[in-house]
Design a protein around this motif. Structure first.
Motif, PDB file in Angstrom:
ATOM      1  N   GLU A  62       0.880  -1.184   0.000  1.00  0.00           N
ATOM      2  CA  GLU A  62       0.000   0.000   0.000  1.00  0.00           C
ATOM      3  C   GLU A  62       0.907   1.220   0.000  1.00  0.00           C
ATOM      4  OE1 GLU A  62      -0.860   3.441   1.911  1.00  0.00           O
ATOM      5  OE2 GLU A  62      -0.411   1.923   3.413  1.00  0.00           O
ATOM      6  N   GLY A  63       0.653   2.115  -0.930  1.00  0.00           N
ATOM      7  CA  GLY A  63       1.439   3.336  -0.995  1.00  0.00           C
ATOM      8  C   GLY A  63       2.725   3.168  -1.778  1.00  0.00           C
ATOM      9  N   SER A  64       3.538   4.200  -1.726  1.00  0.00           N
ATOM     10  CA  SER A  64       4.742   4.257  -2.543  1.00  0.00           C
ATOM     11  C   SER A  64       5.952   4.646  -1.701  1.00  0.00           C
ATOM     12  CB  SER A  64       4.534   5.297  -3.644  1.00  0.00           C
ATOM     13  OG  SER A  64       5.742   5.667  -4.239  1.00  0.00           O
ATOM     14  N   GLY A  65       7.103   4.153  -2.100  1.00  0.00           N
ATOM     15  CA  GLY A  65       8.340   4.564  -1.464  1.00  0.00           C
ATOM     16  C   GLY A  65       8.596   6.051  -1.617  1.00  0.00           C
ATOM     17  N   LEU A  66       8.027   6.662  -2.652  1.00  0.00           N
ATOM     18  CA  LEU A  66       8.200   8.103  -2.845  1.00  0.00           C
ATOM     19  C   LEU A  66       7.591   8.889  -1.686  1.00  0.00           C
ATOM     20  CD1 LEU A  66       7.488   8.348  -6.679  1.00  0.00           C
ATOM     21  CD2 LEU A  66       9.714   8.223  -5.526  1.00  0.00           C
ATOM     22  N   THR A  67       6.496   8.393  -1.141  1.00  0.00           N
ATOM     23  CA  THR A  67       5.874   9.017   0.040  1.00  0.00           C
ATOM     24  C   THR A  67       6.842   8.987   1.212  1.00  0.00           C
ATOM     25  OG1 THR A  67       3.679   8.341  -0.692  1.00  0.00           O
ATOM     26  CG2 THR A  67       3.925   8.848   1.657  1.00  0.00           C
ATOM     27  N   ILE A  68       7.536   7.889   1.373  1.00  0.00           N
ATOM     28  CA  ILE A  68       8.492   7.741   2.468  1.00  0.00           C
ATOM     29  C   ILE A  68       9.667   8.696   2.267  1.00  0.00           C
ATOM     30  CG2 ILE A  68      10.034   6.109   3.633  1.00  0.00           C
ATOM     31  CD1 ILE A  68       7.884   3.969   2.479  1.00  0.00           C
ATOM     32  N   LEU A  69      10.123   8.811   1.028  1.00  0.00           N
ATOM     33  CA  LEU A  69      11.220   9.746   0.748  1.00  0.00           C
ATOM     34  C   LEU A  69      10.814  11.173   1.103  1.00  0.00           C
ATOM     35  CD1 LEU A  69      12.547   8.382  -2.661  1.00  0.00           C
ATOM     36  CD2 LEU A  69      13.535   8.047  -0.380  1.00  0.00           C
ATOM     37  N   ARG A  70       9.591  11.548   0.764  1.00  0.00           N
ATOM     38  CA  ARG A  70       9.106  12.893   1.121  1.00  0.00           C
ATOM     39  C   ARG A  70       9.136  13.089   2.634  1.00  0.00           C
ATOM     40  NH1 ARG A  70       5.170  11.478  -2.594  1.00  0.00           N
ATOM     41  NH2 ARG A  70       5.601  12.376  -4.637  1.00  0.00           N
ATOM     42  N   HIS A  71       8.699  12.070   3.354  1.00  0.00           N
ATOM     43  CA  HIS A  71       8.687  12.141   4.822  1.00  0.00           C
ATOM     44  C   HIS A  71      10.107  12.286   5.377  1.00  0.00           C
ATOM     45  CE1 HIS A  71       7.912  11.247   9.003  1.00  0.00           C
ATOM     46  NE2 HIS A  71       8.863  10.336   8.928  1.00  0.00           N
ATOM     47  N   CYS A  72      11.068  11.642   4.756  1.00  0.00           N
ATOM     48  CA  CYS A  72      12.447  11.619   5.270  1.00  0.00           C
ATOM     49  C   CYS A  72      13.261  12.859   4.920  1.00  0.00           C
ATOM     50  CB  CYS A  72      13.171  10.376   4.746  1.00  0.00           C
ATOM     51  SG  CYS A  72      12.578   8.845   5.482  1.00  0.00           S
ATOM     52  N   LYS A  73      12.682  13.784   4.187  1.00  0.00           N
ATOM     53  CA  LYS A  73      13.437  14.991   3.820  1.00  0.00           C
ATOM     54  C   LYS A  73      13.950  15.743   5.049  1.00  0.00           C
ATOM     55  CE  LYS A  73      12.331  16.459  -0.737  1.00  0.00           C
ATOM     56  NZ  LYS A  73      13.264  17.421  -1.261  1.00  0.00           N
ATOM     57  N   GLN A  74      13.259  15.679   6.153  1.00  0.00           N
ATOM     58  CA  GLN A  74      13.634  16.408   7.365  1.00  0.00           C
ATOM     59  C   GLN A  74      14.408  15.532   8.349  1.00  0.00           C
ATOM     60  OE1 GLN A  74      13.091  19.681   7.378  1.00  0.00           O
ATOM     61  NE2 GLN A  74      12.189  19.361   5.369  1.00  0.00           N
ATOM     62  N   ARG A  75      15.099  14.519   7.866  1.00  0.00           N
ATOM     63  CA  ARG A  75      15.818  13.604   8.754  1.00  0.00           C
ATOM     64  C   ARG A  75      17.093  14.248   9.316  1.00  0.00           C
ATOM     65  NH1 ARG A  75      16.518  11.830   3.455  1.00  0.00           N
ATOM     66  NH2 ARG A  75      18.679  11.639   2.763  1.00  0.00           N
ATOM     67  N   ALA A  76      17.630  13.617  10.343  1.00  0.00           N
ATOM     68  CA  ALA A  76      18.872  14.083  10.976  1.00  0.00           C
ATOM     69  C   ALA A  76      20.056  13.862  10.029  1.00  0.00           C
ATOM     70  CB  ALA A  76      19.089  13.323  12.280  1.00  0.00           C
ATOM     71  N   PRO A  77      21.125  14.622  10.202  1.00  0.00           N
ATOM     72  CA  PRO A  77      22.286  14.514   9.307  1.00  0.00           C
ATOM     73  C   PRO A  77      22.919  13.127   9.248  1.00  0.00           C
ATOM     74  CG  PRO A  77      22.433  16.509  10.628  1.00  0.00           C
ATOM     75  CD  PRO A  77      21.268  15.727  11.161  1.00  0.00           C
ATOM     76  N   HIS A  78      22.835  12.344  10.331  1.00  0.00           N
ATOM     77  CA  HIS A  78      23.452  11.006  10.325  1.00  0.00           C
ATOM     78  C   HIS A  78      22.583   9.951   9.633  1.00  0.00           C
ATOM     79  CE1 HIS A  78      20.721  10.352  13.729  1.00  0.00           C
ATOM     80  NE2 HIS A  78      20.896   9.055  13.514  1.00  0.00           N
ATOM     81  N   GLN A  79      21.346  10.282   9.306  1.00  0.00           N
ATOM     82  CA  GLN A  79      20.415   9.304   8.737  1.00  0.00           C
ATOM     83  C   GLN A  79      20.502   9.283   7.220  1.00  0.00           C
ATOM     84  OE1 GLN A  79      16.975  10.923  10.814  1.00  0.00           O
ATOM     85  NE2 GLN A  79      16.987   9.154  12.187  1.00  0.00           N
ATOM     86  N   ARG A  80      20.557   8.071   6.675  1.00  0.00           N
ATOM     87  CA  ARG A  80      20.642   7.869   5.230  1.00  0.00           C
ATOM     88  C   ARG A  80      19.431   7.077   4.759  1.00  0.00           C
ATOM     89  NH1 ARG A  80      23.451  11.489   5.679  1.00  0.00           N
ATOM     90  NH2 ARG A  80      25.696  11.538   5.709  1.00  0.00           N
ATOM     91  N   VAL A  81      18.991   7.385   3.542  1.00  0.00           N
ATOM     92  CA  VAL A  81      17.859   6.684   2.932  1.00  0.00           C
ATOM     93  C   VAL A  81      18.310   6.189   1.569  1.00  0.00           C
ATOM     94  CG1 VAL A  81      15.483   6.861   2.123  1.00  0.00           C
ATOM     95  CG2 VAL A  81      16.215   8.159   4.132  1.00  0.00           C
ATOM     96  N   VAL A  82      18.146   4.898   1.349  1.00  0.00           N
ATOM     97  CA  VAL A  82      18.528   4.305   0.074  1.00  0.00           C
ATOM     98  C   VAL A  82      17.325   3.557  -0.502  1.00  0.00           C
ATOM     99  CG1 VAL A  82      19.466   2.216   1.147  1.00  0.00           C
ATOM    100  CG2 VAL A  82      20.233   2.880  -1.108  1.00  0.00           C
ATOM    101  N   VAL A  83      17.137   3.696  -1.797  1.00  0.00           N
ATOM    102  CA  VAL A  83      16.062   2.992  -2.489  1.00  0.00           C
ATOM    103  C   VAL A  83      16.650   1.715  -3.078  1.00  0.00           C
ATOM    104  CG1 VAL A  83      14.441   3.085  -4.423  1.00  0.00           C
ATOM    105  CG2 VAL A  83      14.820   5.122  -3.006  1.00  0.00           C
ATOM    106  N   LEU A  84      15.982   0.602  -2.808  1.00  0.00           N
ATOM    107  CA  LEU A  84      16.352  -0.701  -3.350  1.00  0.00           C
ATOM    108  C   LEU A  84      15.124  -1.218  -4.074  1.00  0.00           C
ATOM    109  CD1 LEU A  84      18.688  -2.749  -3.417  1.00  0.00           C
ATOM    110  CD2 LEU A  84      17.703  -3.786  -1.361  1.00  0.00           C
ATOM    111  N   THR A  85      15.182  -1.248  -5.402  1.00  0.00           N
ATOM    112  CA  THR A  85      13.978  -1.479  -6.196  1.00  0.00           C
ATOM    113  C   THR A  85      14.228  -2.401  -7.385  1.00  0.00           C
ATOM    114  OG1 THR A  85      12.197  -0.356  -7.400  1.00  0.00           O
ATOM    115  CG2 THR A  85      14.406   0.585  -7.607  1.00  0.00           C
ATOM    116  N   ASN A  86      13.155  -2.972  -7.889  1.00  0.00           N
ATOM    117  CA  ASN A  86      13.201  -3.726  -9.144  1.00  0.00           C
ATOM    118  C   ASN A  86      12.840  -2.822 -10.320  1.00  0.00           C
ATOM    119  OD1 ASN A  86      13.945  -6.334  -8.309  1.00  0.00           O
ATOM    120  ND2 ASN A  86      11.864  -6.735  -7.598  1.00  0.00           N
TER     121      ASN A  86
END
Length: 121
Positions: A62-86
């Motif tokens: 349900e939903g999209s990883g893009l929604t999660i990326l939008r949410h993570c824009k305000q993350r702390a400097p030590h936090q990394r987000v990587v997309v792993l997709t087909n």
């Protein structure tokens, strides 16, 4: 110190393969799993600054990883987000990076590069 990792992936088969591989190959400890975008946002909010890496699939139950990326824009400097997709098209790569992903990897062809990236963090 191991990477405190949130795995956002709706395939049980992929989760079962990735969790031990992340531990063995990238010194990453999966502290939470989410199968939907709303679950992922809730988990990330609940953890606050207590996560280091979010591994995000683009197409979820349900939903999209893009929604999660939008949410993570305000993350702390030590936090990394990587997309792993087909679905690593140039358009998805561009959109993911524009939304704040640190990297995007193809599940079927770039797992070695993904694990190397995690080690370099």
């Amino acid at each position: 110190m191991s990477l405190q990792t949130v795995l956002i992936e709706d395939s049980n088969t992929i989760r079962e393969a990735l969790i031990p591989a992340l531990a063995d190959l990238a010194d990453a400890r999966v502290v939470a799993v989410a199968e939907t975008a709303s679950e992922a946002v809730s988990v990330l909010q609940m953890l606050g600054n207590a996560w280091d890496l979010a591994v995000v699939d683009l197409f979820l139950r349900e939903g999209s990883g893009l929604t999660i990326l939008r949410h993570c824009k305000q993350r702390a400097p030590h936090q990394r987000v990587v997309v792993l997709t087909n679905y690593p098209t140039e358009e998805m790569r561009r959109r993911s990076l524009e939304l704040g992903a640190d990297a995007l990897f193809d599940k079927s062809k770039e797992l070695e590069q993904f694990f190397e990236w995690c080690v370099r963090r």
